[in-house]
Scaffold this active site. Structure first.
Site, PDB file in Angstrom:
ATOM      1  N   TRP A  26     -28.006  10.384  40.841  1.00 13.20           N
ATOM      2  CA  TRP A  26     -26.654  10.518  40.289  1.00 13.20           C
ATOM      3  C   TRP A  26     -25.754   9.613  41.110  1.00 13.20           C
ATOM      4  CZ3 TRP A  26     -24.732  13.636  36.250  1.00 13.20           C
ATOM      5  CH2 TRP A  26     -23.335  13.588  36.106  1.00 13.20           C
ATOM      6  N   GLU A  27     -25.194   8.603  40.480  1.00 14.39           N
ATOM      7  CA  GLU A  27     -24.468   7.584  41.227  1.00 14.39           C
ATOM      8  C   GLU A  27     -23.108   8.090  41.703  1.00 14.39           C
ATOM      9  OE1 GLU A  27     -23.703   5.099  43.491  1.00 14.39           O
ATOM     10  OE2 GLU A  27     -25.554   4.614  42.446  1.00 14.39           O
TER      11      GLU A  27
END
Length: 236
Positions: A133-134
């Site tokens: 998850w950036e």
């Protein structure tokens, strides 16, 4: 929160048609769509970025809230068990690289680690999946994609997913977070890595808020106080 689309960068060995991939994709899509703000509202409504009074800085939404709620949903709502870090191995064989001007072959030793993935799990049919998850800047997005590609090449995982914001969501977030618009020009490079993978799927999932609000009673998603957050608040 809205799932917008999933881009399959490559799909060697037809992982995409497996039950494991369909199950995990549906599951993490549900985990995305169950990220709500305010809590239990049924949607992700965020405050629009706004210039602070008597300041050149903007108020924006933090990113940690989104990541933590996604990971919690994967475990508590979707029932997945996170399996911890994936060791990409500092002792793996490096390719021979030519030295200049001698022309000799040389293998540069791996002297730094890659860090773990946000979420790693295995489906019932044995598909090992890593999800990132950036929550960092654009260089962090590149690093995440490269880590996933290496893990796929070595066969440690069979599916790698990067989840990151749309350009529209990015505008209202701090930290100059990576987004699909800034990565789009590099997709052909990652697609070309398919020839190094025997069986593996690399995907990018793009997410977005459900609604924007100018309601001053709606709090911004909480932000950190590190340098990137301060930089993100300052940008135009």
């Amino acid at each position: 929160m809205r799932w917008l689309r999933t881009l399959v960068v490559f799909n060697e060995g037809d992982v995409m048609s497996s039950d494991g991939w369909r199950t995990v994709h549906n599951s993490y899509k549900n985990a995305i769509e169950n990220i709500h703000h305010p809590l239990n509202s049924g949607a992700l409504t965020i405050r629009s970025k706004a210039l602070r009074p008597d300041s050149t800085q903007f108020n924006r939404n933090g990113v940690g809230y989104l990541r933590s709620h996604f990971l919690r949903n994967m475990v508590d709502v979707e029932g997945w068990r996170s399996e911890g870090d994936v060791d990409l191995g500092r002792d793996r064989q490096q390719p021979a690289i030519m030295l200049y001007p001698s022309g000799e072959d040389y293998r540069e030793p791996i002297s730094s680690g890659f860090g773990g993935f946000d979420f790693v799990t295995t489906t019932e049919d044995g598909l090992k999946v890593a999800i990132e998850w950036e929550t960092g800047n654009i260089s962090s997005s590149h690093r995440s994609m490269n880590k996933l590609a290496i893990a796929l090449k070595t066969g440690i995982i069979q599916a790698g997913v990067l989840i990151l914001p749309s350009r529209d969501l990015y505008l209202h977030l701090t930290d100059r977070i990576g987004n699909i618009a800034e990565l789009s020009g590099y997709l052909e490079m990652w697609e070309s890595l398919r020839q190094t993978v025997q069986r593996g799927l690399l995907a990018i999932t793009v997410v977005e808020h459900d609604a924007l609000s100018n309601d001053q009673n709606l709090p911004y998603l909480p932000t950190g106080n590190d340098g990137r957050a301060a930089q993100g608040r300052a940008r135009g």
